[in-house]
Design a protein around this motif. Sequence first.
Motif, PDB file in Angstrom:
ATOM      1  N   LEU A 101       0.926  -1.105   0.109  1.00 57.53           N
ATOM      2  CA  LEU A 101      -0.021   0.001   0.215  1.00 57.53           C
ATOM      3  C   LEU A 101       0.965   1.448  -0.038  1.00 57.53           C
ATOM      4  O   LEU A 101       0.577   2.284   0.582  1.00 57.53           O
ATOM      5  CB  LEU A 101      -0.895  -0.096   1.208  1.00 57.53           C
ATOM      6  CG  LEU A 101      -1.969  -1.075   1.342  1.00 57.53           C
ATOM      7  CD1 LEU A 101      -2.584  -1.471   2.813  1.00 57.53           C
ATOM      8  CD2 LEU A 101      -3.179  -0.870   0.395  1.00 57.53           C
ATOM      9  N   ALA A 102       1.885   1.318  -0.884  1.00 60.80           N
ATOM     10  CA  ALA A 102       2.732   2.296  -0.796  1.00 60.80           C
ATOM     11  C   ALA A 102       3.265   2.787  -2.218  1.00 60.80           C
ATOM     12  O   ALA A 102       2.950   1.984  -3.154  1.00 60.80           O
ATOM     13  CB  ALA A 102       4.220   1.985  -0.155  1.00 60.80           C
ATOM     14  N   VAL A 103       3.906   3.921  -2.279  1.00 60.90           N
ATOM     15  CA  VAL A 103       4.243   4.558  -3.563  1.00 60.90           C
ATOM     16  C   VAL A 103       5.970   4.726  -3.814  1.00 60.90           C
ATOM     17  O   VAL A 103       6.447   5.304  -2.942  1.00 60.90           O
ATOM     18  CB  VAL A 103       3.447   5.558  -3.923  1.00 60.90           C
ATOM     19  CG1 VAL A 103       4.201   6.266  -5.205  1.00 60.90           C
ATOM     20  CG2 VAL A 103       2.095   5.477  -3.955  1.00 60.90           C
ATOM     21  N   GLY A 104       6.298   4.198  -4.928  1.00 59.62           N
ATOM     22  CA  GLY A 104       7.843   4.378  -4.953  1.00 59.62           C
ATOM     23  C   GLY A 104       7.850   4.823  -6.490  1.00 59.62           C
ATOM     24  O   GLY A 104       7.412   4.397  -7.523  1.00 59.62           O
ATOM     25  N   PHE A 105       8.829   6.074  -6.841  1.00 62.31           N
ATOM     26  CA  PHE A 105       8.916   6.722  -8.107  1.00 62.31           C
ATOM     27  C   PHE A 105      10.313   7.171  -8.178  1.00 62.31           C
ATOM     28  O   PHE A 105      10.909   7.654  -7.460  1.00 62.31           O
ATOM     29  CB  PHE A 105       7.797   7.828  -8.093  1.00 62.31           C
ATOM     30  CG  PHE A 105       7.784   8.143  -9.501  1.00 62.31           C
ATOM     31  CD1 PHE A 105       8.549   8.443 -10.442  1.00 62.31           C
ATOM     32  CD2 PHE A 105       6.127   8.887  -9.610  1.00 62.31           C
ATOM     33  CE1 PHE A 105       8.044   8.822 -11.717  1.00 62.31           C
ATOM     34  CE2 PHE A 105       5.906   9.176 -10.900  1.00 62.31           C
ATOM     35  CZ  PHE A 105       6.775   9.166 -11.752  1.00 62.31           C
ATOM     36  N   LEU A 106      10.851   6.690  -9.223  1.00 58.13           N
ATOM     37  CA  LEU A 106      12.203   7.080  -9.820  1.00 58.13           C
ATOM     38  C   LEU A 106      12.031   7.827 -11.210  1.00 58.13           C
ATOM     39  O   LEU A 106      11.533   7.175 -11.987  1.00 58.13           O
ATOM     40  CB  LEU A 106      13.197   5.847  -9.908  1.00 58.13           C
ATOM     41  CG  LEU A 106      14.683   6.409  -9.898  1.00 58.13           C
ATOM     42  CD1 LEU A 106      15.439   5.250  -9.698  1.00 58.13           C
ATOM     43  CD2 LEU A 106      15.196   6.772 -11.483  1.00 58.13           C
ATOM     44  N   HIS A 107      12.369   9.026 -11.307  1.00 53.45           N
ATOM     45  CA  HIS A 107      12.353   9.722 -12.424  1.00 53.45           C
ATOM     46  C   HIS A 107      13.871  10.298 -12.763  1.00 53.45           C
ATOM     47  O   HIS A 107      14.465  11.048 -12.201  1.00 53.45           O
ATOM     48  CB  HIS A 107      11.261  11.044 -12.294  1.00 53.45           C
ATOM     49  CG  HIS A 107      11.031  11.581 -13.586  1.00 53.45           C
ATOM     50  ND1 HIS A 107      10.219  12.839 -13.602  1.00 53.45           N
ATOM     51  CD2 HIS A 107      10.977  11.124 -14.694  1.00 53.45           C
ATOM     52  CE1 HIS A 107       9.773  13.124 -14.888  1.00 53.45           C
ATOM     53  NE2 HIS A 107      10.524  12.139 -15.628  1.00 53.45           N
ATOM     54  N   ALA A 154      17.435  -5.796  -8.066  1.00 54.40           N
ATOM     55  CA  ALA A 154      17.154  -7.218  -7.979  1.00 54.40           C
ATOM     56  C   ALA A 154      15.925  -7.275  -6.891  1.00 54.40           C
ATOM     57  O   ALA A 154      15.659  -6.610  -5.688  1.00 54.40           O
ATOM     58  CB  ALA A 154      18.279  -7.809  -6.862  1.00 54.40           C
ATOM     59  N   GLY A 155      14.594  -7.740  -7.628  1.00 57.76           N
ATOM     60  CA  GLY A 155      13.549  -8.121  -6.632  1.00 57.76           C
ATOM     61  C   GLY A 155      12.798  -6.916  -6.363  1.00 57.76           C
ATOM     62  O   GLY A 155      13.241  -6.041  -5.853  1.00 57.76           O
ATOM     63  N   LEU A 156      11.549  -6.835  -7.037  1.00 57.11           N
ATOM     64  CA  LEU A 156      10.648  -5.709  -6.589  1.00 57.11           C
ATOM     65  C   LEU A 156      11.418  -4.381  -7.113  1.00 57.11           C
ATOM     66  O   LEU A 156      11.707  -3.374  -6.247  1.00 57.11           O
ATOM     67  CB  LEU A 156      10.282  -5.741  -5.175  1.00 57.11           C
ATOM     68  CG  LEU A 156       8.831  -4.589  -5.237  1.00 57.11           C
ATOM     69  CD1 LEU A 156       7.685  -5.121  -5.857  1.00 57.11           C
ATOM     70  CD2 LEU A 156       8.446  -4.449  -3.877  1.00 57.11           C
ATOM     71  N   ALA A 157      11.879  -4.336  -8.365  1.00 56.58           N
ATOM     72  CA  ALA A 157      12.737  -3.045  -8.673  1.00 56.58           C
ATOM     73  C   ALA A 157      12.338  -2.568 -10.224  1.00 56.58           C
ATOM     74  O   ALA A 157      11.763  -3.216 -10.772  1.00 56.58           O
ATOM     75  CB  ALA A 157      14.242  -3.345  -8.467  1.00 56.58           C
ATOM     76  N   GLN A 158      12.800  -1.353 -10.455  1.00 61.56           N
ATOM     77  CA  GLN A 158      12.606  -0.599 -11.647  1.00 61.56           C
ATOM     78  C   GLN A 158      11.159  -0.889 -11.974  1.00 61.56           C
ATOM     79  O   GLN A 158      10.759  -1.285 -13.096  1.00 61.56           O
ATOM     80  CB  GLN A 158      13.534  -1.409 -12.760  1.00 61.56           C
ATOM     81  CG  GLN A 158      14.932  -1.408 -12.321  1.00 61.56           C
ATOM     82  CD  GLN A 158      15.932  -2.411 -13.151  1.00 61.56           C
ATOM     83  OE1 GLN A 158      15.357  -2.631 -14.169  1.00 61.56           O
ATOM     84  NE2 GLN A 158      17.327  -2.360 -12.584  1.00 61.56           N
ATOM     85  N   GLY A 159      10.332   0.006 -11.394  1.00 58.71           N
ATOM     86  CA  GLY A 159       8.965   0.107 -11.784  1.00 58.71           C
ATOM     87  C   GLY A 159       8.148  -1.218 -11.232  1.00 58.71           C
ATOM     88  O   GLY A 159       7.657  -1.767 -12.180  1.00 58.71           O
ATOM     89  N   ASN A 195      -0.412  -4.445  -3.251  1.00 62.68           N
ATOM     90  CA  ASN A 195      -1.057  -3.216  -3.298  1.00 62.68           C
ATOM     91  C   ASN A 195      -0.524  -2.226  -3.497  1.00 62.68           C
ATOM     92  O   ASN A 195      -0.805  -0.715  -3.413  1.00 62.68           O
ATOM     93  CB  ASN A 195      -2.202  -3.053  -2.238  1.00 62.68           C
ATOM     94  CG  ASN A 195      -2.855  -4.521  -1.798  1.00 62.68           C
ATOM     95  OD1 ASN A 195      -2.709  -4.913  -0.683  1.00 62.68           O
ATOM     96  ND2 ASN A 195      -3.259  -5.032  -2.849  1.00 62.68           N
ATOM     97  N   GLY A 196       0.860  -2.084  -3.675  1.00 60.98           N
ATOM     98  CA  GLY A 196       1.986  -1.022  -3.959  1.00 60.98           C
ATOM     99  C   GLY A 196       1.814  -0.423  -5.289  1.00 60.98           C
ATOM    100  O   GLY A 196       1.359  -1.417  -6.266  1.00 60.98           O
ATOM    101  N   LEU A 197       2.460   0.610  -5.510  1.00 56.01           N
ATOM    102  CA  LEU A 197       2.505   1.153  -7.018  1.00 56.01           C
ATOM    103  C   LEU A 197       4.116   1.671  -7.106  1.00 56.01           C
ATOM    104  O   LEU A 197       4.620   2.393  -6.430  1.00 56.01           O
ATOM    105  CB  LEU A 197       1.719   2.355  -7.359  1.00 56.01           C
ATOM    106  CG  LEU A 197       1.921   3.044  -8.375  1.00 56.01           C
ATOM    107  CD1 LEU A 197       1.621   2.345  -9.625  1.00 56.01           C
ATOM    108  CD2 LEU A 197       1.137   4.560  -8.460  1.00 56.01           C
ATOM    109  N   GLY A 198       4.758   0.883  -8.086  1.00 56.24           N
ATOM    110  CA  GLY A 198       6.240   1.280  -8.409  1.00 56.24           C
ATOM    111  C   GLY A 198       6.140   1.839  -9.780  1.00 56.24           C
ATOM    112  O   GLY A 198       5.757   1.211 -10.866  1.00 56.24           O
TER     113      GLY A 198
END
Length: 584
Positions: free
Chosen positions: A507-513, A524-529, A534-537
């Motif tokens: 239930l969290a948000v991660g954003f790299l721009h 490695a693992g749950l990376a690069q979008g 229920n999270g958003l990357g």
Amino acid sequence: MLRLLALDRSSFSIWNMRVVLALLFLSLEGAPLSTFDCESQLPRFHFTGVERAGLDALGEAVGLPVEEWGWEKAWTEASYQSGWARQALGNPIQTLPDLLSKAETVWGDSFPANAWHEEKGVSPNREGLSSWHSPLLQAIGEARLFLDEIKGGMSIQDRKELEESARAILAGEEGREGRFVALLMSVWEGRSGEEDYRNFSTPPFAEEGRILWRAAVASGGLDGLPLPGVYETEFGRMGIGRMEDDLWEGDFALIIDPGGDDTYLLESGPWRVQVVVDRGGDDIYKTGAWPGAGSGILGFGILLDWEGNDRYIGGRGSWGVGMGGVGLLWDGEGNDEYIGIELTQGAALVGWGRLLDEDGNDSYRAGRMAQGFGWTAGEGTLWDKDGNDIYYAMGTFLHEPLYSDRYQSLSQGFGLGMRYEGYGGGIGILRDSAGNDRYLAEVYCQGAGYWYGVGLLWDEGGHDAYSCHIYGQGAGIHLAAGYLVDEGGDDTYALLDGVGQGGGHDLAVGFLHDWGGNDYYSGAGLAQGSGNANGLGILVDRSGNDGYQGVKGVCQGLGNAGRGVLSGGCLFGLAGGVRVALCV
């Protein structure tokens, strides 16, 4: 022209909660630039037309418009949370330009910079204490009266417990911070008239600290400075230095030193105000058990050093830290070294902490909770404006029991809440405006948030290197948000064990721009979008010949299902010549 090069979608609906986006690459050929719909943003804080078109195309492909990407993530309540956490979870795309706007204006227009650049000489007119800088002395007096009001709103027993909790935190005792927050915020709620200080935009003490800061900045000149010596005033001890090497020891309300290679061994205590203005020299600052200069621990601490190659050596609560108060440190020019243990170098807990370094190749070294760290009801910022800088935050506190050989960082743009106390997180911002910089950390770092915390790492240029083990580089963990923005340069991003580079977990948000340059991403693992639980990357790279390498499962534009609510992940590479190593 917009070209959709690859899109793999399977078993998606709003109700079955699964989005799988293998890779999405867009071409910039002929794409017009336009701003994202954001009235409050400054002109350069925008998504390009092709970025917006790509987001819209993605939303259309999966049947979920961009405006609905803020699906309900706040599944539980948390007291004392910044309004930024609610905004980021509810509107993750819009929050990025808004957050950059905030970081741009966080110091306001009250810099010593104008006087610093215009006045380098020393031409004091020593006419005595009574005629000197009355606005600053008045501001110190008003700050002391304000602290007296805070004390007066507490019982003797609560005030004693609060002071003991502060000493315990400064001594490194864990588990005392929850009670510290509860005692101080109960007084603050009474002052604000709110039953629950649940959703605020400005942390406690900020406005009062800003008044004192402006007065200190305005007093930067040396005209009318009294003769060197120590003066007893109604506001406390005041020291006036010489154009020689001075040693300052003890507790002072105000020190003005015109030059020389000085040494500061200062002490402070609860409910104190301390202001230090040093106009030049290669100085050494060391903190005592209760930091003062540049730190507000149940009080206010302002430190302005105009020039020189300075060393700041401290422990906990040092160098631009607000903990039940406001701490502000400004360094004008020179190659400086900052050393701390935790809660240091632009950090805050129930307060406002700021560190601004104008120029030089600087080194920042800490254990954890540093370099733009915001804990509950706190807003901590580090801004380095120029130079090739090194940021190091690890090596002291093991992240046990998960790892026996990796260290907590909680730094470099990190917002942290108190999950088990039910208190939301603060906001942490690390901003670097120029230079080829290195960011070294391990666990929780580099634009990340935890439990209603919000973190931002914003690098405005240079060939930069980011290294993190887990939970970083644009990572949201447990109802939080993390953003990393790099405006240009050939950058390298290394994430060894997942949840980052645009990763949202639980239930969290991660954003790299990344806005430009030939960049390389290793994750490695749950990376690069990628999104999980229920999270958003999201990872968006605007231009350049970039390389992506991923291992260990969910990565490079993937989302998985869970708990009856959507998860999502997307990776955009917006340029030709993109090289991709698929996640295996």
